[in-house]
Motif scaffolding. Structure first.
Motif, PDB file in Angstrom:
ATOM      1  N   GLY A 179       0.819  -1.210   0.000  1.00 37.51           N
ATOM      2  CA  GLY A 179       0.000   0.000   0.000  1.00 37.51           C
ATOM      3  C   GLY A 179       0.846   1.251   0.000  1.00 37.51           C
ATOM      4  N   ALA A 180       1.963   1.226   0.760  1.00 42.28           N
ATOM      5  CA  ALA A 180       2.857   2.389   0.787  1.00 42.28           C
ATOM      6  C   ALA A 180       3.455   2.623  -0.601  1.00 42.28           C
ATOM      7  CB  ALA A 180       3.953   2.168   1.820  1.00 42.28           C
ATOM      8  N   ALA A 181       3.880   1.518  -1.249  1.00 41.82           N
ATOM      9  CA  ALA A 181       4.412   1.669  -2.607  1.00 41.82           C
ATOM     10  C   ALA A 181       3.346   2.208  -3.545  1.00 41.82           C
ATOM     11  CB  ALA A 181       4.934   0.320  -3.109  1.00 41.82           C
ATOM     12  N   GLY A 182       2.128   1.671  -3.394  1.00 41.98           N
ATOM     13  CA  GLY A 182       1.031   2.161  -4.219  1.00 41.98           C
ATOM     14  C   GLY A 182       0.724   3.619  -3.960  1.00 41.98           C
ATOM     15  N   ALA A 183       0.814   4.032  -2.678  1.00 37.58           N
ATOM     16  CA  ALA A 183       0.554   5.434  -2.336  1.00 37.58           C
ATOM     17  C   ALA A 183       1.607   6.334  -2.978  1.00 37.58           C
ATOM     18  CB  ALA A 183       0.532   5.615  -0.824  1.00 37.58           C
ATOM     19  N   THR A 184       2.863   5.836  -3.013  1.00 41.17           N
ATOM     20  CA  THR A 184       3.924   6.618  -3.659  1.00 41.17           C
ATOM     21  C   THR A 184       3.634   6.781  -5.152  1.00 41.17           C
ATOM     22  OG1 THR A 184       5.533   5.774  -2.045  1.00 41.17           O
ATOM     23  CG2 THR A 184       6.398   6.730  -4.089  1.00 41.17           C
ATOM     24  N   LYS A 185       3.239   5.669  -5.771  1.00 43.77           N
ATOM     25  CA  LYS A 185       2.873   5.748  -7.190  1.00 43.77           C
ATOM     26  C   LYS A 185       1.663   6.657  -7.377  1.00 43.77           C
ATOM     27  CE  LYS A 185       4.608   1.132  -8.359  1.00 43.77           C
ATOM     28  NZ  LYS A 185       4.223  -0.215  -8.870  1.00 43.77           N
ATOM     29  N   LEU A 186       0.753   6.564  -6.452  1.00 40.20           N
ATOM     30  CA  LEU A 186      -0.438   7.411  -6.524  1.00 40.20           C
ATOM     31  C   LEU A 186      -0.058   8.887  -6.450  1.00 40.20           C
ATOM     32  CD1 LEU A 186      -3.530   7.439  -6.622  1.00 40.20           C
ATOM     33  CD2 LEU A 186      -3.546   7.365  -4.129  1.00 40.20           C
ATOM     34  N   THR A 570      -3.568  19.463  -4.443  1.00 40.27           N
ATOM     35  CA  THR A 570      -2.388  19.720  -3.602  1.00 40.27           C
ATOM     36  C   THR A 570      -2.555  19.060  -2.241  1.00 40.27           C
ATOM     37  OG1 THR A 570      -2.003  21.820  -4.748  1.00 40.27           O
ATOM     38  CG2 THR A 570      -0.967  21.524  -2.591  1.00 40.27           C
ATOM     39  N   LYS A 571      -3.754  19.240  -1.663  1.00 40.97           N
ATOM     40  CA  LYS A 571      -4.035  18.568  -0.388  1.00 40.97           C
ATOM     41  C   LYS A 571      -3.974  17.058  -0.553  1.00 40.97           C
ATOM     42  CE  LYS A 571      -6.996  22.254   1.448  1.00 40.97           C
ATOM     43  NZ  LYS A 571      -8.354  22.590   1.943  1.00 40.97           N
ATOM     44  N   LEU A 572      -4.507  16.575  -1.696  1.00 50.15           N
ATOM     45  CA  LEU A 572      -4.477  15.133  -1.945  1.00 50.15           C
ATOM     46  C   LEU A 572      -3.046  14.634  -2.035  1.00 50.15           C
ATOM     47  CD1 LEU A 572      -5.872  12.472  -2.634  1.00 50.15           C
ATOM     48  CD2 LEU A 572      -5.925  13.207  -5.035  1.00 50.15           C
ATOM     49  N   SER A 573      -2.199  15.390  -2.725  1.00 53.23           N
ATOM     50  CA  SER A 573      -0.800  14.985  -2.852  1.00 53.23           C
ATOM     51  C   SER A 573      -0.119  14.947  -1.494  1.00 53.23           C
ATOM     52  CB  SER A 573      -0.069  15.960  -3.786  1.00 53.23           C
ATOM     53  OG  SER A 573       1.290  15.612  -3.895  1.00 53.23           O
ATOM     54  N   ASN A 574      -0.385  15.991  -0.677  1.00 54.90           N
ATOM     55  CA  ASN A 574       0.190  15.991   0.674  1.00 54.90           C
ATOM     56  C   ASN A 574      -0.335  14.824   1.487  1.00 54.90           C
ATOM     57  OD1 ASN A 574       1.539  18.355   0.016  1.00 54.90           O
ATOM     58  ND2 ASN A 574      -0.087  19.679   0.788  1.00 54.90           N
ATOM     59  N   GLY A 575      -1.656  14.567   1.347  1.00 51.77           N
ATOM     60  CA  GLY A 575      -2.242  13.434   2.074  1.00 51.77           C
ATOM     61  C   GLY A 575      -1.661  12.114   1.615  1.00 51.77           C
ATOM     62  N   GLU A 576      -1.390  11.984   0.315  1.00 54.50           N
ATOM     63  CA  GLU A 576      -0.793  10.743  -0.195  1.00 54.50           C
ATOM     64  C   GLU A 576       0.621  10.554   0.348  1.00 54.50           C
ATOM     65  OE1 GLU A 576      -3.189  10.666  -4.448  1.00 54.50           O
ATOM     66  OE2 GLU A 576      -1.189  11.524  -4.306  1.00 54.50           O
ATOM     67  N   THR A 577       1.342  11.669   0.482  1.00 56.32           N
ATOM     68  CA  THR A 577       2.678  11.571   1.090  1.00 56.32           C
ATOM     69  C   THR A 577       2.569  11.091   2.534  1.00 56.32           C
ATOM     70  OG1 THR A 577       3.468  13.370  -0.321  1.00 56.32           O
ATOM     71  CG2 THR A 577       4.753  12.871   1.653  1.00 56.32           C
TER      72      THR A 577
END
Length: 812
Positions: A179-186, A570-577
């Motif tokens: 999931g972490a790898a997927g979140a990074t790709k996301l 932008t918030k989504l990207s921060n949340g994905e990080t």
């Protein structure tokens, strides 16, 4: 001391009664307490039936038999007397009172235990039955035992679940890593999405501007639509007229084909005739040359008086003259036929050309008008253009026909001129020839040439001179005809080739006219459909205008909403990080978690209870001792007042006080003996150890004194009814003095009367002295107050009834 003397000397059996009565409290309390002394310590002796109906189940590819294991654990346990039996025997034993409880393990016990990983897990159910009718306390004890059993089973099952949970926890950690790898790709995809969204925002702004322009254009289009629909109606009317004209043109194509065929045939004949004509002209020119040479010879001969030469010249002249006559006749005939043919051809070509020009002009005009006013589609315009292209062949043909007509007219004019010149020259030549014939004569007519050569020569010179002049003129004319013959022949050949090309192009012209007619009909049908659909087009454009307005509004809204997407991404990207980091940390934390036996036990039993009792009560008997000792003392006093005479004096007393003292000492001795025996009995027989023996004995003495005053007073003043009231008071105190259950478990009546019951304070004081160790002063003062009240009434009885009792005794 009359009462004591009476007992020991006159009624010695009362000593036994006295002693027996003094033991009543001890016997009552010790006997009862002994029966319930350690009831909770003997729960293991309660018979319980165990029925196992459970079937084995599969969990994680393993067979589990929880029911069988539980039944074995119960039988091996010493918490109760468990016996595994059948359902029928358990039912019968419970009905007969053999078992206090029957525990049934259902058939789906293991199956439900294995349903933890199912979508809808089911709880394990453990059924138990009791028979409160046989023994209520036993049923309650059984319920307490089953609760402990359920807690134990829950702990075991929870431990099993914990093992399975930790076994799958590693898989969860792997999943979190993925999931972490997927979140990074996301997040990478979100970054690309942000770029794409920026592009979309720009395009949406462009779209919003474009939809505004589109809306304006559609409104303008709507305004021009009426002009279009009127034009379509006019084009439809014009196309019908065009179709009619094309039908007429198509009807005349057979005539046109026939005329072109005839024209071609005439042109071929004309070419042949012109060839023959030029050949005749050439022969005539040759004859004229010969004639001119003969005339010259004859003129020379005449001038030289060379008769022989003249004769030869005359013979040559005669031959040439005959040939000239023949040529002139043939030339005149051919010229007339050619001129007539050329005139006919020119007339036909003029008629044909005029008709073709008229039809072409009409067709072109109608087609141009229809195309300009109809606003046709590209496909319809292409069809009409094809037809017009086909018609261009007709125009070319018309041009050829015009050229041929011009050439024929020119040729006909030249032939006419030549014919005129030739006719005039022929007439002159004929005149000359006639004169020559007249002058020359025949060989048999010696009167002419042969008969008068001198006269002949003179006349001949004149005629030869004229003939020479005419011959020269004829030769020049024939030479002109010869020179023009090539042009005439070339024109005839061109005419023949043109008519041949015209005939060859006729099928294409007919096919073009047919295609043009078909296209005209298609155009008429299409324009009719357009005219019919004018209302639909109008409605459609109105709907288009409405939709365009909505599109414009929606595009503006979309552009406005799109501006909010950027910050959200932008918030989504921060949340994905944050998600990727959290998943990585979670995966590491899960990897650090290792299942151990201690952890399993912690999960199975997360809460441990620590029981701290502020007071030390050894067993159930000790807890109930305050109640039973108080009741024993009360019952002993009731028995004492029932069997011992506390009214009748047994001696002569000087006064009532002596009487009171004598009876009171007897009551006091009984009370002391009862308390002593009771204290010794519960301590040595039952083994009850009080926190403070002295305090406990002191409380017992005060309780005994209080009860003695109450019971004795009621008996003295009311006799037997007083004894009954004493019994009623005992019953009320058993129920409301909080001797067994907390008063909160009783009803409101007993909770109300509790503060007014003497035994309430005695029981509480004994608990404090024997088990709690708290203050008993409040209880002592209340009991002393109650004792004092009843002591006054007790004393009053003896002083009010003592004199009478003494008189009765003295009389007896």
């Amino acid at each position: 001391m009359h009462e004591w003397r009476y007992i020991f000397k006159e009624k010695r059996f009362l000593i036994i009664v006295f002693i027996a009565l003094a033991t009543v409290p001890s016997v009552y309390a010790v006997t009862f307490l002994n029966s319930v002394w350690n009831t909770y310590g003997r729960i293991s002796q309660l018979p319980v039936a165990v029925v196992n109906l459970d079937h084995a189940a599969k969990q994680n590819h393993k067979t589990i038999k929880i029911g069988k294991s539980l039944a074995k654990q119960l039988v091996d346990s010493d918490s109760m007397n468990f016996t595994q039996t059948s359902a029928k025997q358990a039912k019968k034993g419970l009905d007969d009172g053999k078992y206090v409880m029957a525990i049934t393990i259902p058939k789906n016990f293991s199956k439900n235990a294995a349903s933890l990983s199912d979508k809808n897990p089911k709880r394990m159910r453990l059924n138990y039955e009791t028979s409160a009718g046989h023994n209520f306390i036993a049923s309650k004890l059984s319920e307490s035992a089953i609760n402990k059993l359920v807690a134990k089973v829950n702990a075991q099952v929870t431990r099993t679940y914990a093992k399975a949970l930790y076994a799958n926890l590693a898989k969860v950690g792997d999943g979190l890593s993925d999931g972490a790898a997927g979140a990074t790709k996301l997040k990478t995809g979100t970054t690309k999405l942000q770029s794409g969204v920026q592009t979309i925002t720009t395009n949406l702004n462009t779209l919003a501007a474009g939809t505004t322009t589109l809306n304006t254009g559609i409104n303008s289009f709507n305004n021009q639509l009426s002009t279009y629909t009127n034009g379509v109606a006019s084009a439809s009317t014009g196309s019908k007229s065009l179709a009619t004209g094309l039908s007429q043109l198509q009807a005349q194509t057979p005539t046109l084909t026939t005329g072109i065929t005839s024209l071609n045939s005439g042109a071929q004949q004309l070419s042949t005739g012109i060839t023959q004509y030029t050949a005749g002209v050439s022969k005539a020119n040759t004859g004229a040359q010969q004639l001119n040479a003969g005339l010259k010879t004859m003129q020379a001969a005449v001038n030289d008086n060379d008769v022989t030469t003249l004769q030869k010249g005359l013979s040559t002249f005669q031959a040439g003259l005959n040939k000239l006559n023949s040529s002139l006749s043939q030339s005149s005939t051919d010229t007339t036929a050619i001129t007539k043919t050329m005139t006919t051809l020119a007339t036909d070509l003029k008629t044909l050309s005029t008709g073709a020009q008229t039809q072409q002009a009409t067709l072109t005009k109608n087609l141009t008008t229809a195309i300009q006013t109809a606003n046709l589609t590209d496909e319809q315009a292409a069809t009409i253009q094809k037809a017009v292209q086909s018609s261009s062949d007709t125009a070319a043909t018309t041009t050829v026909m015009k050229d041929m007509q011009t050439q024929l007219t020119t040729l006909a004019s030249q032939l006419t001129t030549l014919k005129t010149t030739a006719t005039e020259q022929k007439k002159e030549l004929a005149t000359g020839v006639s004169a020559l014939n007249s002058a020359f004569g025949t060989k048999d007519d010696t009167t002419t040439l042969y008969g008068g050569m001198a006269l002949y020569i003179t006349q001949t010179q004149t005629g030869v001179a004229k003939l020479t002049t005419g011959s020269t003129t004829l030769a020049d004319g024939l030479q002109t005809l010869t020179d023009k013959g090539a042009t005439l022949k070339s024109g005839a050949t061109t005419l023949a080739n043109g008519t041949k090309q015209l005939q060859q192009a006729t099928p294409a012209l007919v096919s073009g006219i047919n295609e043009l007619t078909t296209g005209g009909n298609t155009l008429t049908s299409g324009l009719s459909q357009l005219a019919t659909n004018n209302s639909k087009i109008t409605n459609g454009t109105n709907e288009l205008a409405t939709g365009s307005q909505k599109l414009d509004s929606g595009a503006n809204q979309l552009a406005t909403g799109q501006k909010q997407v950027g910050p959200a991404l932008t918030k989504l990207s921060n949340g994905e990080t944050t998600l990727a980091n959290s998943l990585t940390d979670g995966a590491q934390q899960i990897a650090d978690q290792k299942g151990t036996s201690a952890i399993y036990d912690q999960i199975a039993k997360p809460v441990l209870t620590k029981h701290t009792d502020q007071t030390k009560v050894a067993n159930n008997g000790t807890g109930m001792a305050p109640l039973m000792m108080s009741v024993g003392l009360y019952v002993g006093l009731m028995a004492f007042n029932l069997l011992m005479d506390m009214v009748t004096p047994h001696g002569k007393y000087k006064n009532a006080f002596r009487y009171f003292i004598d009876k009171t000492t007897l009551l006091a001795a009984f009370s002391l003996a009862s308390v002593a025996i009771l204290a010794v009995g519960v301590h040595f027989i039952l083994g009850l150890d009080a926190l403070s023996t002295a305090k406990s004995v002191g409380v017992l003495l005060i309780i005994e004194l209080m009860f003695a005053m109450i019971v004795s007073t009621l008996n003295l003043w009311l006799s037997r009814p007083g004894a009954f009231l004493s019994l009623i008071l005992l019953v009320l105190q058993l129920s409301g003095a909080e001797g067994t259950y907390p008063i909160q478990l009783s009803n409101e009546f007993f909770a109300t009367i509790r503060p007014y019951l003497p035994m309430t304070y005695g029981i509480h004081a004994l608990r404090e002295a024997m088990m709690i160790g708290g203050s008993i002063s409040h209880d002592i003062w209340v009991m002393l107050a109650i004792t004092a009240v009843f002591a006054v009434t007790y004393t009053a009885y003896y002083f009010t009834h003592g004199k009478q009792a003494l008189r009765i005794y003295q009389k007896s």
